[in-house]
Design a protein around this motif. Structure first.
Motif, mmCIF file in Angstrom:
data_model
loop_
_atom_site.group_PDB
_atom_site.id
_atom_site.type_symbol
_atom_site.label_atom_id
_atom_site.label_comp_id
_atom_site.label_asym_id
_atom_site.label_seq_id
_atom_site.Cartn_x
_atom_site.Cartn_y
_atom_site.Cartn_z
ATOM 1 N N THR A 245 0.784 -1.187 -0.180
ATOM 2 C CA THR A 245 -0.090 0.126 0.012
ATOM 3 C C THR A 245 0.865 1.306 0.085
ATOM 4 N N ASN A 407 -0.243 -1.693 -5.002
ATOM 5 C CA ASN A 407 -1.757 -0.810 -5.128
ATOM 6 C C ASN A 407 -1.652 -0.056 -6.305
ATOM 7 N N ARG A 581 -10.859 9.084 -2.311
ATOM 8 C CA ARG A 581 -9.766 8.103 -2.191
ATOM 9 C C ARG A 581 -9.951 7.161 -1.322
ATOM 10 N N ASP A 582 -10.615 7.636 -0.241
ATOM 11 C CA ASP A 582 -10.844 6.304 0.749
ATOM 12 C C ASP A 582 -12.001 5.651 0.137
ATOM 13 N N ASP A 585 -10.137 3.334 -1.998
ATOM 14 C CA ASP A 585 -9.453 2.200 -1.319
ATOM 15 C C ASP A 585 -10.236 1.041 -0.619
ATOM 16 N N GLU A 586 -11.509 1.590 -0.153
ATOM 17 C CA GLU A 586 -12.465 0.552 0.435
ATOM 18 C C GLU A 586 -13.004 -0.456 -0.627
ATOM 19 N N THR A 589 -9.882 -2.741 -1.509
ATOM 20 C CA THR A 589 -9.548 -3.615 -0.266
ATOM 21 C C THR A 589 -11.100 -4.713 -0.229
#
Length: 975
Positions: A245, A407, A581-582, A585-586, A589
């Motif tokens: 990451t 990533n 961005r969060d 990423d979620e 992931t």
């Protein structure tokens, strides 16, 4: 037989509420692979019949479907083929191995050309390959194992070895050059041994292999390191799946450091393999340079990208195999590193397996990471004249030593690649739903050790905002321009490098004539003085070049420019709002974690070879593979015709996209059969339509290309169905002409339709008439499924994407509603099963004179038609699925493999007195409707099967006498 020929004899009732400590689901097993045993038979009275009789049969089969004889001439082959045959019912086909002159490329080519000939002759999983050796050339016997290893990733081989000097080794063998090599004791092959029996002049004996130690490049990230290890096992063996990451440059250095720490300096030859796009992005070259800085200089190999080039000929390069030959001769370990997408990983893994080399994967697409790397399957497709006839038909099982995903490389994915990831997610959600729930534990109670990895796959739906944000980023004009600039410089680097190579080099790395007997320490000729070789591109030559050509000032300047452009591109991502961005990423992931966990649930212990229960992951792949293979050829035609690049890009449908579209088509087939209705159908289709706001699962762009090329519906249907007939699942169970093996969801997401055919049921398979598939493909061609999900007054509805697009950012409420409905359906199933278990202690009827509250005894036997698990409504189309005639089915023999169906319809007559009695009895015992249905399932299905088996009567008579009267009462109760 249900309408239009879905041959599915029976669905099992809900599993018993099994105590956790005794169920397979909650078991804690260990390693699931072991050594193999092979028997050597003295060949007295040798004949094909005797060979077929003494060779073990495929599981679930009592005979071979065909015998494929391969030989290289000689007296034994002449005698065997001239002998009269007793059993003429089993076809025998004969092939001759061409002369290969101890050349690795010629050996590689001969093996795959023989395999393709067998496949085109319709050899199947039940075929027996017989290799007939020569007494004067025992070194040729090594071909036997490879011939059996590849078709369908393993068919049975009988080795006829005339050698009288020593017993052949069935576990370790190679071709004469020593380059094509196999070692069944290596755990990376998971104990697989293709040779099932050996025949020869020596005394009979049995060989048993012992597996070596599994020694992957283990990475256990500490708390402060920017790495995550995804939990995953296969056959009980831990496989390191690492998500890096941190920043890209640090990730490359971390990978190189881990590799360098696992191999002594100077004893490793890394071969870094990539396709065209990754080559131009520079990811593979960066890895090659990072390894060289740590003392591991290697070879650089590129190949054409795309499914049509996932063919053995693309990798049968004399220079590539020559480098392997000379490295082996020098005592070096050969390590293939696949950098790129799934096609690259699959094909490079095949070359590693064929040459017995070590293997590492560095995925640069989400689908390669969470889907391709989590399977031991590596394969080439059957491609003829640039057209894919069948995907992944020739392959083997081979584990990588490490999977390492940085990533930031995922940011350069295309929209098609991201949609492809989601397509595979929608398949997994619909086939498993919530396997960690009570209902999921019942649905998959027979999956060994499933609890260790089971979770809630529907969580992926809640990441819809992250998916939309990521698509928005990759489709942003600024991001597209920045990526295009990187690719343009990459193209200039490739052109300069190819020019420096000066065209093909003869015998690069000792390719021509390389043989162990002629070996010698010449590996430094292939790798000394620079970081790699150029494997060549179409029209671009190939071969080697010196360090001056590779590392010239012009080349160094371009490489530096590309790296800076890539950094600028990645900076655009970090300029996005933190919230976006969060969510991205979620999304990445969660999709990685859930899909990897779902694969591990089946592969960790239950079915690591994906031949039984794990074939569930082939859901929606029959039609998905067919359309994917067909479309690959269409897009090649579009490029040759000079159609605009943007139109071709819009019509590109990668593997997972085709699977996602096929999920919708499979749901439509289930709906037409009445086995998926109401909320179950809505949720099934919504899983795909939720993610179709950008049209990644729509057929319209493909149809536009077809119209431009003059491809009509008839051509589309003809070519797709021809591919379906070569589907790699055929042969697992009996399949009549004009029928196909498929898988279908019934009742709700997470519950698969099952068959009473043991070979089909253990794979969640059913056979379906080809006409069903033709009709749904026809609807797809007419763009009937180009829909998107909306939420209207609490209801999930589907509208045409072209006329009713859904705004970005409005998908989460739909995802929440769909997840809620799936959970409710699962909970209702679980509750019904628990209540059923509690009620089993009750007597079937109240004792006369002692009925609670004076409930009268029911005159009609309490026996009802079988219904699928948790049918939403008893008046659903399922109960009316079979042709009826006055409340009974159309007369006809009920075969052992047929669905008993629901023979009663609402026209069945029942008196109000009987109805009152039924309601009164249910009230007396406080039995709810769901319990009535559950008890009926347990009673009626075996009753019908037993009656039909013993009386050979017509189903109408059995069903009518058993169900009349009560059926009408049940309909009334439902109302």
């Amino acid at each position: 037989v249900a309408p239009m020929g879905v041959h599915v004899p029976a669905q099992c009732a809900p599993c018993d509420a099994t105590a956790p400590e005794t169920s397979r689901y909650h078991a804690r097993p260990g390693v699931q692979i072991s050594g193999a045993s092979v028997k050597y038979h003295h060949w007295g009275g040798l004949s094909l019949e005797r060979i077929a009789k003494l060779t073990p049969k495929p599981k679930g089969n009592e005979r071979f479907s065909s015998i494929e004889v391969v030989h290289a001439g000689g007296p034994v082959a002449e005698r065997l083929l001239a002998a009269p045959r007793i059993d003429a019912s089993c076809p025998v086909r004969v092939y001759e191995l061409p002369e290969t002159r101890c050349e690795p490329a010629a050996e590689f080519k001969a093996i795959f050309e023989l395999e393709e000939a067998m496949m085109l002759q319709r050899a199947s999983r039940q075929s027996l390959i017989v290799w007939v050796g020569r007494p004067d050339r025992p070194e040729l016997d090594g071909f036997a194992g490879f011939l059996g290893m590849l078709p369908f990733r393993g068919v049975h081989v009988a080795l006829v070895s005339p050698s009288a000097e020593a017993h052949p080794d069935p576990f370790r063998y190679s071709t004469p050059s020593g380059v094509i090599e196999h070692d069944a004791t290596d755990p990376a092959r998971m104990g697989k041994c293709a040779i099932a029996a050996i025949f020869g002049p020596l005394p009979s004996r049995t060989f048993t292999s012992h597996l070596g130690r599994w020694d992957p490049i283990s990475v256990e990230p500490s708390a402060g390191e920017p790495m995550t290890r995804l939990p995953f096992k296969i056959a009980g063996l831990p496989l390191p799946l690492i998500t890096y990451t941190g920043d890209y440059d640090s990730g490359v250095e971390e990978l190189a450091a881990r590799v360098a720490g696992a191999y002594p300096a100077g004893r490793l030859l890394p071969i870094v393999s990539c396709g065209e796009t990754v080559d131009r992005l520079g990811y593979a070259f960066d890895v090659l340079q990072a390894l060289a800085r740590r003392g591991h200089r290697g070879y650089y190999f590129t190949h054409r990208s795309g499914e049509t080039h996932k063919h053995w000929a693309e990798y049968c390069r004399p220079e590539l195999l020559g480098v392997v030959a000379r490295a082996k001769a020098a005592g070096r370990t050969v390590l293939f590193l696949a950098v790129g997408g799934g096609c690259n990983g699959n094909a490079t893994g095949m070359v590693a397996a064929m040459t017995n080399s070590h293997f590492i994967e560095m995925p640069t697409t989400p689908l390669h990471y969470n889907d391709a790397t989590t399977s031991a399957k590596k394969a080439f497709s059957l491609v003829l004249n640039g057209k894919i006839l069948s995907k992944n038909l020739l392959g083997t099982f081979y584990l990588p030593r490490l999977v390492f995903c940085i990533n930031e490389t995922l940011l350069t994915c295309s929209s098609a690649s991201i949609h492809s990831t989601v397509g595979e997610c929608t398949k997994t959600i619909n086939m498993l739903a919530m396997p960690d729930s009570a209902a999921g534990q019942m649905d998959y109670a027979d999956i060994l050790g499933a609890h260790e990895f089971a979770s809630d796959t529907t969580r992926i739906l809640s990441c819809i905002d992250g998916f939309e944000s990521l698509i928005g980023f990759v489709q942003d004009d600024g991001a597209r321009a920045a990526k295009a600039a990187v690719l343009e410089v990459g193209s200039r680097i490739a052109a300069l490098r190819t020019g420096a190579a000066g065209g093909p080099a003869d015998g690069v790395g000792g390719g021509a004539g390389s043989c162990r007997s002629r070996g010698g320490d010449g590996v430094n000729d292939a790798s000394a003085g620079y970081e790699g070789f150029w494997g060549g591109m179409p029209g671009g030559g190939g071969g080697s070049h010196d360090s001056a050509g590779w590392c010239s000032d012009a080349m160094s300047a371009l490489i530096a420019e590309r790296r800076q452009l890539l950094r600028s591109f990645r900076e655009l991502f970090y300029l996005l709002p933190e919230e976006d961005r969060d969510t991205i990423d979620e999304f990445l992931t969660s999709s990685n974690l859930e899909i990897v966990g779902a694969k591990a649930m089946f592969l960790a212990y239950e079915d690591p070879f994906e031949k039984y229960r794990a074939l569930l992951f082939e859901y929606a792949h029959t039609l998905g593979h067919a359309v994917e293979a067909w479309l690959a050829g269409v897009l090649e035609r579009a490029r040759e015709a000079g159609l605009p690049a943007d139109r071709i890009e819009a019509a590109t449908r990668n593997h997972g996209q085709c699977v996602g579209m096929a999920v919708v088509w499979a749901g439509a087939i289930s709906a037409e059969l009445g086995i998926l209705t109401g909320d179950g159908l809505v949720c099934h289709q919504a899983v795909v339509y939720l993610f179709n706001s950008f049209g990644g699962f729509s057929f319209a762009p493909v149809r536009a290309i077809c119209d431009a090329l003059g491809i009509g519906r008839a051509e589309f249907l003809s070519e797709c169905l021809a591919i379906v007939r070569l589907d790699n699942k055929r042969g697992y169970c009996e399949c009549a002409a004009y029928s196909s093996v498929d898988q279908l969801v019934a009742s709700r997401p997470g519950r698969m339709l099952k068959s009473a055919d043991a070979n089909a049921e253990v794979r969640y398979m059913v056979t379906i008439e080809e006409e069903r598939q033709r009709l749904v493909l026809e609807r797809a061609f007419e763009m009937e499924f180009d829909l998107v999900a909306h939420l209207d007054k609490g209801q999930v509805i589907f509208r045409p994407l072209s006329s009713a697009p859904r705004p970005v950012g409005t998908g989460l409420p739909i995802a929440t509603e769909v997840r809620l409905r799936i959970r409710r359906a699962c909970e209702a199933d679980a509750d019904a099963t628990v209540r059923l278990a509690a009620q089993r202690a009750l007597p079937p009827h109240p004792t006369p004179g002692k009925a609670a509250q004076g409930a009268p005894r029911l005159a009609t036997p309490f026996t009802l038609p079988l219904t699928p698990p948790l049918t939403p409504s008893l008046t659903s189309p399922w109960l009316l699925a079979c042709p009826t005639n006055g409340g009974r089915s159309t007369p006809g023999a009920l075969s052992e493999g047929s669905w008993p169906g629901a023979w009663a319809s609402s026209s069945a007559s029942v008196s109000s007195e009987d109805n009152n009695e039924l309601l009164s009895r249910c009230t007396a015992y406080r039995i709810e409707k769901s319990e009535v249905i559950s008890r009926a399932r347990l009673i009626f299905a075996p009753l019908v099967r037993a009656l039909v088996a013993t009386t050979q009567c017509r189903p109408s008579k059995v069903a009518g006498e058993a169900a009349d009267g009560v059926a009408g009462a049940l309909f009334t109760l439902d109302a």
